[in-house]
Scaffold this active site. Sequence first.
Site, PDB file in Angstrom:
ATOM      1  N   ASP A  53       0.838  -1.106   0.044  1.00 58.02           N
ATOM      2  CA  ASP A  53      -0.157   0.275   0.648  1.00 58.02           C
ATOM      3  C   ASP A  53       0.349   1.461  -0.038  1.00 58.02           C
ATOM      4  OD1 ASP A  53      -2.096  -1.868   0.335  1.00 58.02           O
ATOM      5  OD2 ASP A  53      -2.059  -1.804   2.169  1.00 58.02           O
TER       6      ASP A  53
ATOM      7  N   GLY B 123       1.652   2.565  -2.332  1.00 54.85           N
ATOM      8  CA  GLY B 123       1.230   3.404  -3.446  1.00 54.85           C
ATOM      9  C   GLY B 123       1.860   3.692  -5.244  1.00 54.85           C
ATOM     10  N   LYS B 124       2.194   2.083  -5.358  1.00 54.47           N
ATOM     11  CA  LYS B 124       3.046   1.166  -6.748  1.00 54.47           C
ATOM     12  C   LYS B 124       2.282   1.561  -7.829  1.00 54.47           C
ATOM     13  CE  LYS B 124       3.204  -2.548  -4.247  1.00 54.47           C
ATOM     14  NZ  LYS B 124       2.748  -2.900  -3.543  1.00 54.47           N
ATOM     15  N   GLY B 125       0.758   1.992  -7.912  1.00 54.38           N
ATOM     16  CA  GLY B 125       0.027   1.984  -8.722  1.00 54.38           C
ATOM     17  C   GLY B 125       0.050   2.753  -9.659  1.00 54.38           C
TER      18      GLY B 125
ATOM     19  N   GLY C  57      -3.630  -4.336  -4.657  1.00 52.81           N
ATOM     20  CA  GLY C  57      -4.877  -3.471  -4.357  1.00 52.81           C
ATOM     21  C   GLY C  57      -4.278  -2.337  -5.130  1.00 52.81           C
ATOM     22  N   HIS C  58      -4.332  -1.749  -6.367  1.00 60.83           N
ATOM     23  CA  HIS C  58      -3.452  -0.639  -6.724  1.00 60.83           C
ATOM     24  C   HIS C  58      -4.105   0.411  -7.328  1.00 60.83           C
ATOM     25  CE1 HIS C  58       0.063  -2.862  -7.495  1.00 60.83           C
ATOM     26  NE2 HIS C  58       0.443  -2.997  -6.045  1.00 60.83           N
TER      27      HIS C  58
ATOM     28  N   THR D 196      -6.326 -11.459   3.351  1.00 59.46           N
ATOM     29  CA  THR D 196      -7.436 -11.274   2.758  1.00 59.46           C
ATOM     30  C   THR D 196      -8.810 -11.870   2.064  1.00 59.46           C
ATOM     31  OG1 THR D 196      -5.715 -11.209   0.329  1.00 59.46           O
ATOM     32  CG2 THR D 196      -5.951  -9.165   1.644  1.00 59.46           C
TER      33      THR D 196
ATOM     34  N   GLN E 297       1.991  -5.973  -3.114  1.00 57.49           N
ATOM     35  CA  GLN E 297       2.480  -5.936  -1.397  1.00 57.49           C
ATOM     36  C   GLN E 297       3.615  -5.775  -1.008  1.00 57.49           C
ATOM     37  OE1 GLN E 297       1.549  -9.797  -2.675  1.00 57.49           O
ATOM     38  NE2 GLN E 297      -0.289  -8.786  -3.418  1.00 57.49           N
TER      39      GLN E 297
ATOM     40  N   THR F 132       2.840 -13.018   3.297  1.00 66.85           N
ATOM     41  CA  THR F 132       2.063 -13.159   1.838  1.00 66.85           C
ATOM     42  C   THR F 132       2.648 -14.684   1.847  1.00 66.85           C
ATOM     43  OG1 THR F 132       0.838 -12.400  -0.025  1.00 66.85           O
ATOM     44  CG2 THR F 132       2.661 -11.526  -0.039  1.00 66.85           C
TER      45      THR F 132
ATOM     46  N   GLY G  22     -10.957  -3.117   1.984  1.00 67.45           N
ATOM     47  CA  GLY G  22     -11.970  -1.799   2.647  1.00 67.45           C
ATOM     48  C   GLY G  22     -11.334  -2.610   4.282  1.00 67.45           C
TER      49      GLY G  22
ATOM     50  N   SER H 226       6.545  11.045  -4.791  1.00 69.69           N
ATOM     51  CA  SER H 226       4.854  11.855  -5.145  1.00 69.69           C
ATOM     52  C   SER H 226       3.920  12.771  -4.374  1.00 69.69           C
ATOM     53  CB  SER H 226       4.463  10.508  -5.381  1.00 69.69           C
ATOM     54  OG  SER H 226       2.771  10.916  -5.251  1.00 69.69           O
ATOM     55  N   THR H 227       3.224  13.996  -4.230  1.00 69.56           N
ATOM     56  CA  THR H 227       2.544  14.613  -3.773  1.00 69.56           C
ATOM     57  C   THR H 227       1.160  14.789  -3.678  1.00 69.56           C
ATOM     58  OG1 THR H 227       3.222  16.622  -5.532  1.00 69.56           O
ATOM     59  CG2 THR H 227       4.504  16.131  -3.667  1.00 69.56           C
TER      60      THR H 227
HETATM   61  P1  IMP Z   1      -2.782 -12.895   2.095  1.00 67.90           P
HETATM   62  O1  IMP Z   1      -1.737 -12.521   0.443  1.00 67.90           O
HETATM   63  O2  IMP Z   1      -4.401 -12.667   1.126  1.00 67.90           O
HETATM   64  O3  IMP Z   1      -2.342 -14.460   2.501  1.00 67.90           O
HETATM   65  O4  IMP Z   1      -2.302 -12.036   2.917  1.00 67.90           O
HETATM   66  C1  IMP Z   1      -1.164 -12.192   3.945  1.00 67.90           C
HETATM   67  C2  IMP Z   1      -1.167 -11.358   4.015  1.00 67.90           C
HETATM   68  O5  IMP Z   1      -0.142  -9.485   3.590  1.00 67.90           O
HETATM   69  C3  IMP Z   1      -1.981 -10.354   5.141  1.00 67.90           C
HETATM   70  O6  IMP Z   1      -1.616  -9.485   6.734  1.00 67.90           O
HETATM   71  C4  IMP Z   1      -2.696  -9.429   4.631  1.00 67.90           C
HETATM   72  O7  IMP Z   1      -3.157  -8.369   4.911  1.00 67.90           O
HETATM   73  C5  IMP Z   1      -1.225  -8.451   3.298  1.00 67.90           C
HETATM   74  N1  IMP Z   1      -1.221  -8.233   2.318  1.00 67.90           N
HETATM   75  C6  IMP Z   1      -1.787  -9.048   1.224  1.00 67.90           C
HETATM   76  N2  IMP Z   1      -1.777  -8.260   0.097  1.00 67.90           N
HETATM   77  C7  IMP Z   1      -1.606  -7.050  -0.267  1.00 67.90           C
HETATM   78  C8  IMP Z   1      -1.036  -5.460  -0.178  1.00 67.90           C
HETATM   79  O8  IMP Z   1      -2.026  -5.578  -1.720  1.00 67.90           O
HETATM   80  N3  IMP Z   1      -1.558  -5.026   0.445  1.00 67.90           N
HETATM   81  C9  IMP Z   1      -1.173  -4.633   1.736  1.00 67.90           C
HETATM   82  N4  IMP Z   1      -1.653  -5.444   2.381  1.00 67.90           N
HETATM   83  C10 IMP Z   1      -1.137  -7.298   2.035  1.00 67.90           C
END
Ligand code: IMP
Length: 430
Positions: free
Chosen positions: A13, A15-17, A40-41, A130, A224, A239, A302, A413-414
Site C-alpha cells: 500500500d 502507492g505503487k499503482g 490493490g492498486h 485477504t 504487496q 503473504t 476495505g 509523489s505529492t
Molecule cells: P494474503 O496475501 O491474502 O495471504 O494475506 C497475507 C498478508 O498479506 C495479510 O496480512 C494481508 O493483509 C497482507 N496483504 C496481502 N496483499 C496485500 C496488499 O496488496 N497490500 C497490503 N497488504 C497485503
Amino acid sequence: MANVAVIGSQWGDEGKGKIVDVLSSEAEVVVRFQGGHNAGHTLVIDGVTYKLHLLPSGIVRPGKLSVIGNGVVVDPHALLKEINTVKEQGLDINPDNLVLAENASLILSVHSIMDQAMEAARGKGKIGTTGRGIGLAYEDKVARRGIRVCDLESNDVLKEKLEKMLDHHNLLLKGWGADEVKVETLYDELMSVSDQILSYSGVAWKRLDEVHKAGKKILFEGAQGHFLDVDHGTYPFVTSSNTVAGAAAAGAGVGPSMVDYVLGITKAYTTRVGSGPFPTEQENDVGEQLGTRGHEFGTTTGRKRRCGWFDATLVRQAVKTGGISGIALTKLDVLDGFDELKICVAYEIDGERYDYLPSSMIKQANAKPIYETMPGWQETTYGARSYGDLPAAAVKYVKHIEELIEAPVALLSTSPERDDTILMQDLFLD
Ligand code: IMP
C-alpha cells in the site's frame, strides 16, 4: 536501455499503482510477476479512479502491453470481472494488449474456502489474510497439485487434476467437519470461463523475449511489500510469495539481468493491514491522524490500515535485501501540519540495540523503536511539482531519509494525480 522493477519497500500500500502509471509513459510493457488479486492498486487518471487487483497498471494506457506472468496466482472469475469493470470505464482490453502466462497457477473457489477456514482455525494467531485463497493456491502450486491456465485446454487433464487436488483438500475439510467440495463444482466453475480465459493465454516469456529484443522498455510491477515477502518479511505474518525484485525474473520468465533498476516505493510514514509486528505503530491520535489524512483503508478488503511513524531501519533493510537502487517517496503531504515528526533509526530488543529487524518472531514482537525527532512543517506539500516548492523542513526530512536508508530518493509523489510527481533522477528509464 533500462528496465525497472517497482516494488513496495514496507508492508504494501505504498502507492505503487500511481508510480507504475507515471513510469509506464516511458515503458512499453508492464508485467505482474507475483501475488494475485490480494493486491490493490489505485490509479486516478483525468479524474477517473481505477481500482486494479490483478491487471497490470499499464492497462490504463493505450498502446501498452500488459503481461500477467507465471508467478502470479490467478482467480479466473476475478480476472474477468476486473476486465469487465475497466472495459465499462472505457478501457480497451483484448488479447493483443493483455497476455496471461499459460503456466500461471489458478485460484479456485476451494482455495478461498480453505483460506477462510484456516484463518478461523488460527483464532488469535490469525494472519489477517485477504481471504482470497492466495496462500492456498501457492501451496497447491508448490505441492505440484495446482491447476494452471494451460490445463484448461484439455477437459480430461483438467478433470484428472481436479480429482487429485480435491483428494487432498477434502481430507482436510472432512477433518474439520465441513462440507466436501465436488469435482463437478470446480469443473463447471472453470468451464464457464475457460474460453474467455484461454483467449488471453499466451507464452508470456516468449512475448517478453521478443519485446526485449525489439528494444522496448519493460516495467516489472510488484505487489504487496518487502516485509510481506515469504522469506524476508515478518514471517509468518506475510503473504505467500516472494515480493522482492529478485522474484521478477522467475515470476515473469526472464533472466535476472533483465532488471536494470529497482525502484522501492516508500510511504513517508508506515502502514500495515492484517496482523503482525509493527514497531513504529501509533495506536493513538498520531495514528488516527495519519490514517484519516492518508485515507488509509485497504483497496481490496476495505480494512482500516494500522499507521505509524517512518521506520528507516526497516526500509534500509529492504534496500539491502531487495537490491533497491532508489526509492519513490509517496504521500509526503500526509505529514503536513505535524509539529514534529519521528523517524525510527534502530530498535531496542531485550536491552540490546539492533540496526536491523531480526528474523525471530519473538524479537520482532519485542522490538521497540529508537526515534530521532525532526521539526515538522505547516505549509502544504500537496500537489507540489518541484523540489523548490517544498518547505525547508520537508526537504530536510527527505534528505535525512536518504541518509538513513542509504538510497537516493529518485521520485517524490505529492498527490494521487499523475502530474503531481517530482522526478529527482530522470535517468533510470534512459
Ligand atoms: P494474503 O496475501 O491474502 O495471504 O494475506 C497475507 C498478508 O498479506 C495479510 O496480512 C494481508 O493483509 C497482507 N496483504 C496481502 N496483499 C496485500 C496488499 O496488496 N497490500 C497490503 N497488504 C497485503
